[in-house]
Design a protein around this motif. Structure first.
Motif, mmCIF file in Angstrom:
data_model
loop_
_atom_site.group_PDB
_atom_site.id
_atom_site.type_symbol
_atom_site.label_atom_id
_atom_site.label_comp_id
_atom_site.label_asym_id
_atom_site.label_seq_id
_atom_site.Cartn_x
_atom_site.Cartn_y
_atom_site.Cartn_z
ATOM 1 N N PHE A 21 73.637 59.402 64.962
ATOM 2 C CA PHE A 21 73.961 58.054 65.434
ATOM 3 C C PHE A 21 73.246 56.990 64.593
ATOM 4 O O PHE A 21 73.681 55.843 64.526
ATOM 5 C CB PHE A 21 73.592 57.901 66.905
ATOM 6 C CG PHE A 21 74.536 58.618 67.825
ATOM 7 C CD1 PHE A 21 75.793 58.090 68.117
ATOM 8 C CD2 PHE A 21 74.178 59.831 68.398
ATOM 9 C CE1 PHE A 21 76.666 58.754 68.958
ATOM 10 C CE2 PHE A 21 75.052 60.506 69.242
ATOM 11 C CZ PHE A 21 76.304 59.967 69.525
ATOM 12 N N ILE A 22 72.144 57.404 63.942
ATOM 13 C CA ILE A 22 71.426 56.472 63.063
ATOM 14 C C ILE A 22 72.089 56.428 61.685
ATOM 15 O O ILE A 22 72.322 55.356 61.129
ATOM 16 C CB ILE A 22 69.945 56.888 62.950
ATOM 17 C CG1 ILE A 22 69.279 56.879 64.332
ATOM 18 C CG2 ILE A 22 69.205 55.983 61.966
ATOM 19 C CD1 ILE A 22 67.860 57.421 64.333
ATOM 20 N N PHE A 23 72.402 57.622 61.134
ATOM 21 C CA PHE A 23 73.039 57.708 59.814
ATOM 22 C C PHE A 23 74.524 58.020 59.990
ATOM 23 O O PHE A 23 74.999 59.093 59.624
ATOM 24 C CB PHE A 23 72.364 58.799 58.961
ATOM 25 C CG PHE A 23 70.881 58.627 58.796
ATOM 26 C CD1 PHE A 23 70.372 57.734 57.867
ATOM 27 C CD2 PHE A 23 69.993 59.364 59.575
ATOM 28 C CE1 PHE A 23 69.010 57.580 57.703
ATOM 29 C CE2 PHE A 23 68.626 59.220 59.423
ATOM 30 C CZ PHE A 23 68.131 58.315 58.491
ATOM 31 N N ARG A 24 75.250 57.105 60.544
ATOM 32 C CA ARG A 24 76.647 57.344 60.904
ATOM 33 C C ARG A 24 77.507 57.693 59.684
ATOM 34 O O ARG A 24 78.348 58.586 59.747
ATOM 35 C CB ARG A 24 77.225 56.115 61.605
ATOM 36 C CG ARG A 24 76.732 55.930 63.033
ATOM 37 C CD ARG A 24 77.338 54.685 63.660
ATOM 38 N NE ARG A 24 76.871 54.523 65.040
ATOM 39 C CZ ARG A 24 77.461 55.038 66.094
ATOM 40 N NH1 ARG A 24 78.553 55.761 65.941
ATOM 41 N NH2 ARG A 24 76.991 54.843 67.310
ATOM 42 N N ARG A 25 77.319 56.971 58.601
ATOM 43 C CA ARG A 25 78.176 57.160 57.439
ATOM 44 C C ARG A 25 77.675 58.249 56.495
ATOM 45 O O ARG A 25 78.406 58.653 55.591
ATOM 46 C CB ARG A 25 78.304 55.834 56.677
ATOM 47 C CG ARG A 25 79.018 54.749 57.482
ATOM 48 C CD ARG A 25 79.205 53.501 56.640
ATOM 49 N NE ARG A 25 79.896 52.462 57.402
ATOM 50 C CZ ARG A 25 80.199 51.255 56.915
ATOM 51 N NH1 ARG A 25 79.845 50.945 55.670
ATOM 52 N NH2 ARG A 25 80.826 50.373 57.670
#
Length: 455
Positions: A21-25
């Motif tokens: 959820f922090i590093f979505r991409r």
């Protein structure tokens, strides 16, 4: 260590979900961070050693195509693995037991060293052959080499395969559901079947069983090994599938019903056999010396597979016997004859299981001398063991039948894909026996059991 493995897997999964959820991409960063934190917290010695190995692999492989540096890197990696494998000789010289050595409070365990070294060598050799370009990012390489699910349970993968998977990593409803299905399937096979088989074979080994009845121990151990190792692969495939990273299959579903040794090795520990085929056998076949002697090279390949399990006489003999079995089947064209005629299918399965049980005895007995003493005893089957374990035996038979039935229904589909293909009512109907079996028949004392961790 198995209990730590189950808890650390849950820790890795929850951590990776949060990081996603922090590093979505760039979910691969979430998987890398989760792997590093899990290894550092639960396996600090392994983490330190493997981190050094990753750094060496990166600097010797980076922009070094067709360079002698790659050969140096491969030599360092193999040297580290061989040195670690020699621990059994060191233990024998000091009268230490394997169980004592592998107790979880021993600091010198390096979990996943074999998987790490083989993946690192495949990366360097693919660079040398010009199949891939070295990565400019040490973090990409670390994601490949230190990815927790593959490091802990395999299977082996090439760099490009996992790197492409990482680029597509993300959590979706489909990936989460499929991952949980595989986790359920792995837990069922391990807690309900594998650990009960292990209890039974331990009881028989400690009994007065003798003569040719000793083959029964090998028979039970063979099935235990399949359920133990394949369940671990299923479980970690499920953990990885949650993040839309599809790990390779390592077993054909009904490999235990193989009709000959060729068919067996095509479906057992698939990625390890492919590694030895691609990075040793085919690599050596380019030299004229070996092109004229393919059978000798095949023998040498199986000897290496044998001593991969441990640099001891018994594993050397185990590899030699496997090679002889394969070569005899080739000489007599047994696989071709069996494919043309299915009339004796059950006899052929029995033929394979019989010799497989004998080889399993070589695999598990501490020494060949002890095995010969046991077989040399008068034929004796301790029925009291089966009477004492009658509930366990009934559960094992019922659960093995259930696994095989699920395998037959799913055919060539992986279990998560098979469940997904079913109507929701039928899917839930098949979940129910698995969940109830884990609750009522599961054996949880040792956590999740994986015999192959010691290799």
């Amino acid at each position: 260590m198995a209990q730590i493995g189950l808890f650390s897997s849950a820790f890795f999964t929850l951590l990776a979900i949060i990081f996603c959820f922090i590093f979505r991409r760039q979910a691969w960063i979430a998987l890398l961070c989760s792997s590093l934190l899990t290894l550092g917290l639960f396996m600090p010695v392994s983490f330190g050693v493997l981190l050094v190995g990753t750094t060496i692999t990166y600097f010797l492989g980076n922009k070094s195509q067709n360079s002698s540096k790659i050969g140096v890197g491969i030599g360092i990696l193999l040297g580290a693995l061989v040195s670690y494998k020699l621990r059994e000789i060191w233990m024998d010289s000091r009268s230490l037991s394997l169980d004592d050595f592998w107790n979880e409070d021993k600091p010198w365990q390096i979990i996943g060293l074999s998987f790490f070294v083989f993946n690192a060598i495949s990366y360097l050799m693919d660079i040398k052959r010009g199949y891939i370009k070295s990565t400019d990012s040490i973090f990409k390489l670390a994601a490949y080499l230190l990815y927790f699910p593959t490091l802990y349970a395999g299977p082996l993968h090439r760099f490009n395969y996992l790197n492409e998977q990482f680029d597509q990593a993300k959590i979706t409803k489909k990936s989460f559901n499929n991952g949980m299905r595989l986790i359920l399937w792995g837990l069922f096979k391990n807690f309900v079947v594998a650990q009960r088989l292990n209890q039974l074979q331990i009881e028989l080994r400690q009994s007065d069983i003798g003569g040719w009845w000793t083959l029964l121990i090998g028979f039970i151990f063979f099935f235990y090994l399949y359920f133990s190792f394949s369940s671990f692969v299923d479980f970690f495939q499920g953990v990885s599938e949650i993040f839309n990273v599809r790990l390779k299959d390592n077993f054909h579903k009904r490999v235990y019903l193989s009709r000959n040794r060729h068919e067996f090795w095509r479906g057992w520990h698939i990625t390890l056999n492919e590694w030895f085929r691609d990075y040793f056998f085919y690599w050596q076949m380019k030299f004229k010396f070996w092109r004229d002697k393919p059978y000798i090279l095949l023998l040498l390949t199986y000897l290496l597979i044998g001593i991969w399990h441990g640099i001891t006489v018994k594993f050397f003999i185990w590899g030699f016997l496997n090679a002889c079995w394969i070569l005899l089947e080739k000489r007599w064209k047994i696989p071709e004859r069996m494919e043309k005629n299915n009339s004796y299918k059950f006899l052929e399965i029995g033929y394979h299981l019989l010799i497989c049980s004998l080889l399993a005895l070589v695999f598990i007995f501490p020494s060949l001398e002890g095995l010969f003493i046991r077989i040399g005893k008068p034929n004796f089957l301790p029925m009291d063991v089966f009477l004492f374990q009658k509930r366990n035996v009934v559960i094992i038979l019922a659960m093995c039948f259930m696994v095989d039935q699920y395998h037959r229904w799913s055919k060539d589909l992986r279990m998560d894909a098979y469940f997904e293909s079913l109507p929701s009512w039928k899917r839930r109907l098949l979940y129910l026996p698995l969940i109830l079996s884990i609750i009522f028949f599961g054996v949880f004392m040792k956590g999740m059991d994986n015999y192959y961790l010691k290799f």
